[in-house]
Structure formats: C-alpha cells, structure tokens
Design a protein around this motif. Sequence first.
Motif, mmCIF file in Angstrom:
data_model
loop_
_atom_site.group_PDB
_atom_site.id
_atom_site.type_symbol
_atom_site.label_atom_id
_atom_site.label_comp_id
_atom_site.label_asym_id
_atom_site.label_seq_id
_atom_site.Cartn_x
_atom_site.Cartn_y
_atom_site.Cartn_z
ATOM 1 N N SER A 204 0.837 -1.206 0.000
ATOM 2 C CA SER A 204 0.000 0.000 0.000
ATOM 3 C C SER A 204 0.869 1.252 0.000
ATOM 4 N N ASP A 205 0.276 2.358 -0.391
ATOM 5 C CA ASP A 205 1.006 3.637 -0.361
ATOM 6 C C ASP A 205 1.484 3.950 1.051
ATOM 7 N N ALA A 206 0.619 3.691 2.014
ATOM 8 C CA ALA A 206 0.968 4.032 3.402
ATOM 9 C C ALA A 206 2.147 3.179 3.879
ATOM 10 N N ALA A 207 2.137 1.903 3.534
ATOM 11 C CA ALA A 207 3.258 1.038 3.922
ATOM 12 C C ALA A 207 4.526 1.447 3.192
ATOM 13 N N PHE A 208 4.357 1.835 1.934
ATOM 14 C CA PHE A 208 5.522 2.261 1.144
ATOM 15 C C PHE A 208 6.169 3.488 1.780
ATOM 16 N N GLU A 209 5.347 4.397 2.286
ATOM 17 C CA GLU A 209 5.893 5.583 2.956
ATOM 18 C C GLU A 209 6.687 5.212 4.201
ATOM 19 N N ARG A 210 6.264 4.151 4.858
ATOM 20 C CA ARG A 210 6.920 3.734 6.107
ATOM 21 C C ARG A 210 7.996 2.675 5.867
ATOM 22 N N ARG A 211 8.354 2.489 4.618
ATOM 23 C CA ARG A 211 9.298 1.410 4.290
ATOM 24 C C ARG A 211 10.713 1.733 4.784
ATOM 25 N N VAL A 212 11.553 0.717 4.781
ATOM 26 C CA VAL A 212 12.993 0.892 5.003
ATOM 27 C C VAL A 212 13.544 1.564 3.745
ATOM 28 N N LYS A 213 14.150 2.742 3.915
ATOM 29 C CA LYS A 213 14.514 3.545 2.738
ATOM 30 C C LYS A 213 15.768 3.020 2.026
ATOM 31 N N ASP A 214 16.606 2.333 2.751
ATOM 32 C CA ASP A 214 17.848 1.820 2.161
ATOM 33 C C ASP A 214 17.954 0.330 2.521
ATOM 34 N N PRO A 215 17.080 -0.488 1.944
ATOM 35 C CA PRO A 215 17.026 -1.891 2.371
ATOM 36 C C PRO A 215 18.302 -2.652 2.034
ATOM 37 N N GLN A 216 18.540 -3.727 2.757
ATOM 38 C CA GLN A 216 19.786 -4.480 2.565
ATOM 39 C C GLN A 216 19.834 -5.178 1.212
ATOM 40 N N SER A 217 18.687 -5.358 0.580
ATOM 41 C CA SER A 217 18.664 -5.968 -0.751
ATOM 42 C C SER A 217 18.491 -4.902 -1.821
ATOM 43 N N TYR A 219 18.330 -5.927 -5.086
ATOM 44 C CA TYR A 219 17.489 -6.621 -6.084
ATOM 45 C C TYR A 219 16.010 -6.477 -5.758
ATOM 46 N N LEU A 220 15.699 -6.465 -4.472
ATOM 47 C CA LEU A 220 14.289 -6.438 -4.047
ATOM 48 C C LEU A 220 13.885 -5.082 -3.477
ATOM 49 N N ASP A 221 14.652 -4.030 -3.749
ATOM 50 C CA ASP A 221 14.376 -2.690 -3.216
ATOM 51 C C ASP A 221 13.161 -2.091 -3.934
ATOM 52 N N LEU A 222 12.046 -2.013 -3.229
ATOM 53 C CA LEU A 222 10.809 -1.535 -3.858
ATOM 54 C C LEU A 222 10.913 -0.079 -4.281
ATOM 55 N N GLY A 223 11.760 0.684 -3.624
ATOM 56 C CA GLY A 223 11.948 2.070 -4.024
ATOM 57 C C GLY A 223 12.549 2.167 -5.423
ATOM 58 N N LEU A 224 13.420 1.223 -5.773
ATOM 59 C CA LEU A 224 14.035 1.211 -7.102
ATOM 60 C C LEU A 224 13.144 0.536 -8.143
ATOM 61 N N LEU A 225 12.433 -0.503 -7.717
ATOM 62 C CA LEU A 225 11.615 -1.270 -8.663
ATOM 63 C C LEU A 225 10.499 -0.440 -9.268
ATOM 64 N N GLY A 226 9.981 0.510 -8.486
ATOM 65 C CA GLY A 226 8.859 1.319 -8.955
ATOM 66 C C GLY A 226 9.166 2.075 -10.237
ATOM 67 N N GLY A 227 10.430 2.465 -10.410
ATOM 68 C CA GLY A 227 10.804 3.208 -11.602
ATOM 69 C C GLY A 227 10.637 2.394 -12.873
ATOM 70 N N TYR A 228 10.741 1.083 -12.751
ATOM 71 C CA TYR A 228 10.588 0.232 -13.930
ATOM 72 C C TYR A 228 9.135 -0.179 -14.170
ATOM 73 N N VAL A 229 8.451 -0.555 -13.110
ATOM 74 C CA VAL A 229 7.077 -1.026 -13.326
ATOM 75 C C VAL A 229 6.100 0.128 -13.485
ATOM 76 N N GLY A 230 6.605 1.362 -13.365
ATOM 77 C CA GLY A 230 5.743 2.502 -13.670
ATOM 78 C C GLY A 230 4.886 2.939 -12.502
ATOM 79 N N THR A 231 5.239 2.487 -11.298
ATOM 80 C CA THR A 231 4.437 2.858 -10.139
ATOM 81 C C THR A 231 5.024 4.068 -9.430
ATOM 82 N N ALA A 232 6.155 4.558 -9.938
ATOM 83 C CA ALA A 232 6.784 5.708 -9.293
ATOM 84 C C ALA A 232 6.237 7.020 -9.849
ATOM 85 N N GLY A 233 5.281 6.921 -10.772
ATOM 86 C CA GLY A 233 4.726 8.122 -11.380
ATOM 87 C C GLY A 233 5.576 8.558 -12.558
ATOM 88 N N GLY A 234 4.972 9.318 -13.474
ATOM 89 C CA GLY A 234 5.693 9.735 -14.678
ATOM 90 C C GLY A 234 5.621 8.642 -15.723
#
Lengths: 365, 365
Positions: A204-217, A219-234
């Motif tokens: 969810s958006d709310a969980a994403f806001e509360r996420r770990v900003k610099d996760p140890q992975s 490959y699985l960093d949702l902050g980076l993945l959004g740019g590819y799947v188009g969920t980061a906006g733009g």
Amino acid sequence: MSRPLTFRHLFGPGPSNCYPEAIEALGHPVLGHLDPLFLEVLDNTCAGLRQVWGTNNARTLPLSGTGSAGMEAAFVNTVGAGDVAVVAVNGLFGERMCEVARRTGAEVVRVDHEWGQPIDPERVAAAHPNPKVIAAVHAETSTGVRSDIAALGRLKGDALLVTDAVTSIGGLELLADDWGIDVGYAGTQKCLGVAPGLSPFTISDAAFERRVKDPQSWYLDLGLLGGYVGTAGGSQRTYHHTAPVPMIASLQAGLARVLGEGLDAVRARHATAGLALQDGLEEMGLDLFAAEGFRLPSLTTVRVPEGVDSAAVRAYLLKNFSMEIGAGVGQFASSVWRIGMMGPNANNASVVFVLAALKEAIAKV
Amino acid sequence: MSRPLTFRHLFGPGPSNCYPEAIEALGHPVLGHLDPLFLEVLDNTCAGLRQVWGTNNARTLPLSGTGSAGMEAAFVNTVGAGDVAVVAVNGLFGERMCEVARRTGAEVVRVDHEWGQPIDPERVAAAHPNPKVIAAVHAETSTGVRSDIAALGRLKGDALLVTDAVTSIGGLELLADDWGIDVGYAGTQKCLGVAPGLSPFTISDAAFERRVKDPQSWYLDLGLLGGYVGTAGGSQRTYHHTAPVPMIASLQAGLARVLGEGLDAVRARHATAGLALQDGLEEMGLDLFAAEGFRLPSLTTVRVPEGVDSAAVRAYLLKNFSMEIGAGVGQFASSVWRIGMMGPNANNASVVFVLAALKEAIAKV
C-alpha cells in the motif's frame, strides 16, 4: 542427455499444472524488457494482479523471483535493526518468515500455534505493544490450513500487516484492501495456474511511505523497482534489472484466463473440488489433518493410514499414474500427504482420478 | 487486452533472441521441483554450466533470479560488516557492484576507470592491502568493453575474485578455474541464447569455506541452496524454494545447443560477427566507443553521429524493421548505441541486416 517428455498430473502442493494459455505464452517471441509492447504486457499483468489481490495498490507487481523472494522482499522493505516483527507461526512458512525477518536485524516475536490449526488473531495481536510489522500466512502450504487474515487486520493497530498468500491467490477469496493487508506476496505456481518463477507482490502507499529507505537488498528494493514497473509516477520507465520476459507474458495469460472465467467462478471451482476431495477421502476412511472449518480447498492434508508407507504410495502413483502428490513437512513428513487441486486441476475429474488412484495405491503397496 | 504477436529482432544489449531449442523447452509439461525427472534436468543444467564457466566447481547452479540477483548473491555470501571489497568500476555494472556490496555493510574501495576503457588489474589489486573480495566485470554491458580477468586473478593475493560474466558467458572465452575466479555470476539472456530469468552462478570450494555463514539473504543463501541442487553431498535433496522449472528446462536446452555446436565454434561465431559488425560500422564512417583491443564481440558500442537523434533512429528501426538496438547508459545515454550479436544472432546475416537497417535509419530520420 534428453529423454522423451513426460506429462505429470501435478496434485502436490505446487507447482500445479498450468492453464494452457499460460504455457502457450511462454513460447511467444521474446520482447526486449524496455519495448513498448512489453511494457504493455507488464502493465496488463500488474492490473490483473490487482484484481486477484483485491487491491487498488499502485505498487502491485510481479517480482523477479519465486514466492520466497516475495517473502524476503516483504521483510527487507519493512523492518531492520530496531524494529519488531510479530510473526504468527502455524507451519513451515510461518517458520520461514521468522528466519527471513531475523536476517534483517529485526527483533522477531514469534507466536507459535499447533500445526494443523489456524492462527489465533487475538493472541498474535497481543504479542507485542508496538510492532512495526505483524505477519501471518493466509493459506499454510505445509498444513493445508486457512487463517482469518481479516480478523488480524482489524486488530493490527499501527502495525503493518504482512501476508503470505502463496496458496490462496487466484483460488480463494483474497481481499487485501478490505482485510487491511499492507504488504502481500504470493506465488504463480498454485491456484493461478502459471509456472513457478515470479512472486505477485503488493504494498500500500501508506506502507511504502513507512518502508525501510535503504534496504539491505538491492534486487528487491521496492523504491528502485517502482521506476521500472511505472508505479513511481511519470511516463518514463527506468531500467532496474532485466525482467524475466517470458514468465511475465505467461502470468499475463494466466491472469487473463482466470479473470475471463471470473474470479467468483474460479474460486467456486476450487471450493467445490476441495470439498469433494475431502469428503471422498473421509469416505475412504482416512482422517483429514487440518482443523475442520479451516481447511484449504486448494490444498488438502490427510493422514497416512497406520501401517501404510507414505513414500511407497507416492512412488506408486508416480510410476503408475504419472501423478504427483506431496509428502508432509517436518515432523509430519511421512505421516501426512498433501494433495493440491489448483488452477486447471480444480475440478471434479481430478477428484475422481485422485481418489481412485490413491485407493489403488494404498491397496497395492 | 491481447494483441497479435510481434517478432522482434533483438540486437540490443539483451535480452537476445533465443535458440529455438530454448524456447521450445519453455513449453514442455511442467514437472514438480522434487520429481526425479526434474532433478535430472537440474543436474544436466549444472553440468552444462560448468562447461560454459570453465570450472569444476561442484557449486555451479542456476539461481532463481536474473543476473542482478546473481550479483547480490555473490556479495551477500562473501562480505559483510568488517570486510573490505575492492570494486573495479568502468561502467554501470561496476557501479552496481559497489552499491550492492555497500548494502552488506562491507567497506567498499572503489577503483574508478574511464568508461569505455578496460580495468587496470595492477591498480585494482593495489587499492587495498588485504581485501576479502576483489570484484570486476569481465564484459561491461554498459560500454562494450572486455577486461583481463586472468591478470587480476594472478594479482589477487588472498582475496576472493568475484566476476560478472553476464555478457561473456556462452559467447566469449571464460575460464573460471584457470583465471582464478572464486565467485562468478552471469545471465541467461545474452550469449547463451536463453530468455532472462536465471543467473548461472559458480563458487569454488575454497570460497565457499570462507563464505558469510549467516548471510543477510535467505533466498540467496548458498549454504541452504546446496541442499537442493545436490552440491551439499549425499543423495537426498532438501527443499529450499520452488525452482522455476520451465526456465531451468529452457536453460538445459540452450546449453545442449551451445555445447552441441561446440564452445569453440560458438565463440568463433561471436568473434567473427562482432568483428564484421565493427568493421562495417567504421566503413560507414561511424566511431566505435570501446577502446581498441578491448571490444566485446557480443556487444558493440558505437557513437551516435553528430546531429543524429539517437532515439529517433531507434524508433525508426523498431517501426520499420521490428529491430531493437540499445541506447547508451548514463552520460552516454543519447550519444552511444549498443548493438548486441548474441546467441543465435551472432552470424553474418545479422551483420548485413543491422548495417543496412542502421544506414537507412540514419539517412531517413
């Protein structure tokens, strides 16, 4: 090196046999991962996943790994050192959640339940005053038990609710938004009727806001993945890693099949087949393992009768019927069988076939 | 939702088009991940991977993720807090190594090189007196440059040499054991001619002994994975996660194709096609980007001519020839093209087709 192809009837805990549409799509010409045609496939896939998850979450996507990668993504993106994760354990996948969460550095508060029983939402919610995460398995693949995630959602307080829906997505009722699921992961190889290789994921958006900003992975960093799947906006898609193109095309096709049949119809088919199998097993005099009232239709657990060699029965089925059923897990490895009726296999013909084959195998070994 | 299938000529940096055998195998009936028939497929795949890696390492296996998952596996299993990782950077994938290594808590000593140039093994080896790991990219996908990994292997001292072979495996000489590579990861979607989705991985016994025993990733924990792929010794396979069955069957088929043709022949085909392409581009008056003497045959980088719109040319190729070539990366995004001739595309027909199409596109846009 190569041998004649063998068709298996996959009635184990997964992978299941796949919908023909999903298999056919695996063989489509490969597209580049930044090709506009492929981005359309990806968008369709994410849209279909929102429906089977029961969510409007923008960040709903297929992760490039199997269900266990989804589990790892759920924890590395939500907890780390200094955070508390309460984990409900009533089978192997709850156990695995504890182990995966521990490796993030989080403090894990484990709430154990008897295997074969559903989780107790009140006990889980009361286990710690302010956890960052409460995690539970919706459909325990190791025991065949369904737990009440909606009840846990009502009791979660400020915690993020992480849910494993590997053996429920696409076959059982799953309402991520209504139930209060903040982060969910699943697999493709069970009720969705697609091969293993991807993990349908939602946050969810709310969980994403509360996420770990610099996760140890990475490959699985949702902050980076959004740019590819188009969920980061733009409208610009940024490369993260090369997507597993054929598997995503296959998932798109499997989802189209499930949604074309209708989610309610598919779920009814799973429910009917599971119930008929469970009735049939009891009529054969066998004892079901999972607690009554909490049995998964998609995956039935049944006790191996006294004096019967579990492995010999499974070998007989494989040899004589090219049929796979699953052994039990952990202390129940040789005393329980797990029989899945998922995806295209969730129908009455499967019930009749499995019951007849199992009856013969028990009599013959 | 579905549209007519489109065939793309994939001459970008990957995915490449696949060998027909690899595509065909994706559609084989799905087997259970513990089925003896599937374990045979897995064993064949690991055996084939040893050959393309040039290694006898028992722990040579396909990881259930793409090349970037392989990169993450390489670092999380070898370094953590208190360890030093020296990373040679001469392109995007060296940069990514630094980022992935940083997230393990290791101290990263970064040795920068100009993009388009190979790494300098002496400078890399001298960057720190006692690193746990020295890491470098064999074939930089972002710049089209090959570096001398064997030289680095001779200078590595007690460090473990981690190597990215994503764009070299299956198409270029790669001799992991002879060169002193301790840990290597690759991808399937380049010279191996298989779709993206797996990471061919190898780790030596000595490196395995010196691994991080409790790595932060459960999914990529090589200590646990060995029990399933059969590298932990003993005949019993233990379940770790559900393997991506069709992708592994496809990789087996792709490897059989490559090894059937012969590794030397396949490498010669890549070398000949790459050289012919590079000659042809220069004859067209274009300037190659990668340093002479270090150009990858599998992936050619060429400067976009002054006054030509890089994106317009790529769009023209896609529209008129259903042909994909790659943009550049980072500061070279619009000033360099990347043209891959990998797997089944490494042949003279591809050279003629790409040169003719590119010439027309440059003239027309």
